[in-house]
Design an enzyme around this catalytic site. Structure first.
Site, PDB file in Angstrom:
ATOM      1  N   GLU A 115       1.098  20.759  13.867  1.00  0.00           N
ATOM      2  CA  GLU A 115      -0.043  20.178  13.153  1.00  0.00           C
ATOM      3  C   GLU A 115      -0.915  19.306  14.071  1.00  0.00           C
ATOM      4  O   GLU A 115      -2.131  19.319  13.965  1.00  0.00           O
ATOM      5  CB  GLU A 115       0.499  19.332  11.994  1.00  0.00           C
ATOM      6  CG  GLU A 115      -0.464  19.187  10.852  1.00  0.00           C
ATOM      7  CD  GLU A 115       0.204  18.492   9.668  1.00  0.00           C
ATOM      8  OE1 GLU A 115       1.088  19.101   9.045  1.00  0.00           O
ATOM      9  OE2 GLU A 115      -0.161  17.341   9.390  1.00  0.00           O
ATOM     10  N   ASP A 116      -0.281  18.560  14.951  1.00  0.00           N
ATOM     11  CA  ASP A 116      -1.018  17.515  15.682  1.00  0.00           C
ATOM     12  C   ASP A 116      -1.099  17.658  17.197  1.00  0.00           C
ATOM     13  O   ASP A 116      -1.627  16.769  17.865  1.00  0.00           O
ATOM     14  CB  ASP A 116      -0.384  16.143  15.388  1.00  0.00           C
ATOM     15  CG  ASP A 116      -0.492  15.755  13.927  1.00  0.00           C
ATOM     16  OD1 ASP A 116      -1.397  16.269  13.251  1.00  0.00           O
ATOM     17  OD2 ASP A 116       0.331  14.948  13.467  1.00  0.00           O
TER      18      ASP A 116
END
Ligand code: NI
Length: 183
Positions: free
Chosen positions: A71-72
Site C-alpha cells: 500500500e505505501d
C-alpha cells in the site's frame, strides 16, 4: 527459519521499504508501527488463549511487518513474493486497501478480501493493526474523524474478531478507551 530470524530479516526489509516514512504527524520512523503490530501478534500467540495448532506465527509476524509494503511503498507483489513467499504476499495483498474502491466502501471491501483470502493470520494482523492504531490520535484530527475511526474499528472487530479471542478482547478495550479522545 525460526520466528526470531524471520522477524529480524523481515523488519530490515520493511525498514528499507518504508525508509523516510514516519508515523502520522510525527518525525518518528514508521517502523515503530510495524514492530508494534508484530508485538501484538506475538503477545496474542503467547497468551495461549486461542489455541490453534494451525496458526502460523512466523507467517503472522511476516504479515505484521510487511502489511503496509504494497500500500505505501514501491515494493511490488512479485518482490514481496520472492522475499517472503506466496502465502505472506497473498496475505499482504489481502491487507492492502483497494485504492480504486469508493471511499465509503473501502473498509467493507478490505474486510471482505481479508475473509476471502482464506488465511486466518491476515485477520489476526488486521486486529493487531487496529489495536496499534487506536493510540492517541494526532492533534489535528477532528472529533468527527475520531468518531468515524472508532466506528470503523468496531466494524473490524465485529467482522474479524473470530480470528483471535485475545486480540478481539484487547481491541474491544481499546475501542472503549478511544472515546475519551473526543468526548
Ligand atoms: Ni498498519
Amino acid at each position: 527459519m525460526s520466528v526470531w530470524d524471520t522477524y529480524q530479516k523481515t523488519i530490515l526489509f520493511a525498514a528499507a521499504a518504508h525508509r523516510g516514512q514516519c508515523l502520522p504527524a510525527s518525525d518518528i520512523t514508521y517502523v515503530v508501527h510495524l514492530s508494534n503490530v508484530a508485538m501484538e501478534v506475538i503477545m496474542a500467540h503467547k497468551s495461549g488463549c486461542d489455541p490453534d495448532e494451525n496458526f502460523d506465527l512466523e507467517l503472522a509476524v511476516s504479515g505484521a511487518l510487511l502489511h503496509d509494503t504494497l500500500e505505501d511503498t514501491s515494493v511490488s507483489f512479485e518482490e514481496l513474493e520472492k522475499f517472503a513467499g506466496a502465502r505472506a504476499a497473498a496475505m499482504v495483498a489481502a491487507l492492502s486497501k483497494d485504492k480504486t474502491a469508493a471511499k465509503e466502501k473501502k473498509l467493507q471491501d478490505s474486510i471482505e478480501r481479508i475473509k476471502k483470502c482464506g488465511i486466518r493470520e491476515a485477520a489476526v494482523v488486521k486486529l493487531a493493526d487496529r489495536i496499534t492504531n487506536l493510540q492517541k490520535p494526532p492533534a489535528s484530527w477532528s472529533a468527527e474523524k475520531m468518531k468515524k475511526y472508532r466506528e470503523a474499528a468496531s466494524e473490524i472487530l465485529e467482522n474479524l474478531g473470530y480470528a483471535n479471542k485475545f486480540l478481539a478482547a484487547r481491541l474491544a478495550g481499546k475501542i472503549d478507551e478511544y472515546r475519551r479522545y473526543f468526548e
